[in-house]
Motif scaffolding. Structure first.
Motif, PDB file in Angstrom:
ATOM      1  N   UNK A  22      41.429  46.382  53.167  1.00 56.54           N
ATOM      2  CA  UNK A  22      40.682  45.111  52.272  1.00 56.54           C
ATOM      3  C   UNK A  22      41.634  44.406  51.800  1.00 56.54           C
ATOM      4  N   UNK A  23      41.546  42.970  51.827  1.00 52.72           N
ATOM      5  CA  UNK A  23      42.135  41.649  51.235  1.00 52.72           C
ATOM      6  C   UNK A  23      43.169  42.255  49.759  1.00 52.72           C
ATOM      7  N   UNK A  24      41.030  42.350  49.092  1.00 50.80           N
ATOM      8  CA  UNK A  24      41.405  42.798  48.183  1.00 50.80           C
ATOM      9  C   UNK A  24      42.246  43.681  47.665  1.00 50.80           C
ATOM     10  N   UNK A  25      42.313  44.401  48.467  1.00 51.19           N
ATOM     11  CA  UNK A  25      43.519  45.848  48.047  1.00 51.19           C
ATOM     12  C   UNK A  25      45.008  45.325  48.428  1.00 51.19           C
ATOM     13  N   UNK A  26      45.712  44.790  48.378  1.00 49.20           N
ATOM     14  CA  UNK A  26      46.799  43.763  49.082  1.00 49.20           C
ATOM     15  C   UNK A  26      47.329  44.516  47.771  1.00 49.20           C
ATOM     16  N   UNK A  27      48.988  44.360  47.871  1.00 52.07           N
ATOM     17  CA  UNK A  27      49.283  43.806  46.688  1.00 52.07           C
ATOM     18  C   UNK A  27      50.574  43.003  46.952  1.00 52.07           C
ATOM     19  N   UNK A  28      50.670  42.110  46.155  1.00 52.97           N
ATOM     20  CA  UNK A  28      51.936  41.312  45.609  1.00 52.97           C
ATOM     21  C   UNK A  28      52.306  41.864  45.195  1.00 52.97           C
ATOM     22  N   UNK A  29      53.567  41.450  45.316  1.00 48.73           N
ATOM     23  CA  UNK A  29      54.752  41.697  43.977  1.00 48.73           C
ATOM     24  C   UNK A  29      54.467  42.768  43.166  1.00 48.73           C
ATOM     25  N   UNK A  30      53.629  43.752  43.458  1.00 47.44           N
ATOM     26  CA  UNK A  30      53.361  45.030  43.036  1.00 47.44           C
ATOM     27  C   UNK A  30      52.181  45.632  42.245  1.00 47.44           C
ATOM     28  N   UNK A  31      51.470  44.712  42.480  1.00 48.93           N
ATOM     29  CA  UNK A  31      50.088  43.779  41.490  1.00 48.93           C
ATOM     30  C   UNK A  31      48.899  43.681  42.813  1.00 48.93           C
ATOM     31  N   UNK A  32      48.218  44.159  42.555  1.00 51.23           N
ATOM     32  CA  UNK A  32      46.513  44.281  44.209  1.00 51.23           C
ATOM     33  C   UNK A  32      46.286  42.985  43.611  1.00 51.23           C
ATOM     34  N   UNK A  33      45.407  42.461  44.553  1.00 53.19           N
ATOM     35  CA  UNK A  33      44.926  41.036  44.814  1.00 53.19           C
ATOM     36  C   UNK A  33      43.858  41.184  43.677  1.00 53.19           C
ATOM     37  N   UNK A  34      42.911  41.850  43.822  1.00 52.57           N
ATOM     38  CA  UNK A  34      41.905  41.881  42.528  1.00 52.57           C
ATOM     39  C   UNK A  34      42.859  42.079  41.282  1.00 52.57           C
ATOM     40  N   UNK A  35      43.242  42.628  40.781  1.00 56.53           N
ATOM     41  CA  UNK A  35      44.340  42.568  39.248  1.00 56.53           C
ATOM     42  C   UNK A  35      44.249  41.392  38.327  1.00 56.53           C
ATOM     43  N   UNK A  36      44.823  40.613  40.159  1.00 54.12           N
ATOM     44  CA  UNK A  36      45.543  39.047  39.555  1.00 54.12           C
ATOM     45  C   UNK A  36      44.555  38.585  39.250  1.00 54.12           C
ATOM     46  N   UNK A  37      43.372  38.743  39.622  1.00 60.67           N
ATOM     47  CA  UNK A  37      42.402  37.512  39.378  1.00 60.67           C
ATOM     48  C   UNK A  37      42.037  38.415  38.193  1.00 60.67           C
ATOM     49  N   UNK A  38      41.157  39.132  37.858  1.00 62.30           N
ATOM     50  CA  UNK A  38      40.501  39.652  37.195  1.00 62.30           C
ATOM     51  C   UNK A  38      42.009  39.103  35.494  1.00 62.30           C
ATOM     52  N   UNK A  39      42.770  39.617  36.388  1.00 61.62           N
ATOM     53  CA  UNK A  39      43.436  39.543  35.204  1.00 61.62           C
ATOM     54  C   UNK A  39      44.006  38.119  34.205  1.00 61.62           C
ATOM     55  N   UNK A  40      43.649  36.975  35.197  1.00 61.65           N
ATOM     56  CA  UNK A  40      44.073  35.788  35.299  1.00 61.65           C
ATOM     57  C   UNK A  40      42.438  35.216  34.385  1.00 61.65           C
ATOM     58  N   UNK A  41      41.372  36.119  34.526  1.00 63.44           N
ATOM     59  CA  UNK A  41      39.806  35.249  34.288  1.00 63.44           C
ATOM     60  C   UNK A  41      40.298  35.421  32.198  1.00 63.44           C
TER      61      UNK A  41
END
Length: 133
Positions: A22-41
């Protein structure tokens, strides 16, 4: 200031992308997309932009699927920056609409004082308190 609760749909399988995870579990620069979203929020941007904070983020509710093999790792990573305990996790449904309903019900229960012991165990309590699911 407006109180805001955020729902993040993370139970999907990303079938339209045609990839194996699933796309939310793709990693970009070693971080899951879903983590990046929550971290930003979880960040407070009012200090960075020198503007008045108009919203008070009360909670972030993430839905997840039954086969979320990444969930434990993601929870562990999110705990590092979720210093105010904003993030909670709710099992998603068979459809996007059911996932939204599950997350909305969780927020409603939190506002009106029904505390969850786990993701799935409060159905009877909700029936007693609200005479509905």
């Amino acid at each position: 200031m407006l109180n805001v609760n955020c729902i993040i749909l993370g139970a999907g399988i990303g079938s339209r992308m045609g990839i194996s995870i699933p796309k939310q579990y793709l990693k970009i620069h070693g971080e899951y997309v879903i983590e990046m979203i929550i971290k930003t929020l979880c960040c407070d941007f009012s200090e960075l932009t020198k503007c008045e904070k108009k919203y008070n983020l009360k909670s972030i509710v993430m839905t997840f699927g039954n086969d979320s093999m990444y969930l434990d790792e993601i929870k562990q990573n999110i705990e590092k920056f979720d210093k105010n305990g904003l993030v909670s996790y709710v099992r998603g449904g068979e459809t996007r609409q059911i996932s939204i309903q599950n997350a909305y019900t969780h927020i409603y229960d939190e506002i009106y004082g029904i505390r969850r012991q786990s993701v799935d165990d409060n159905t009877d309590e909700r029936k007693r308190r609200h005479d509905a699911i």
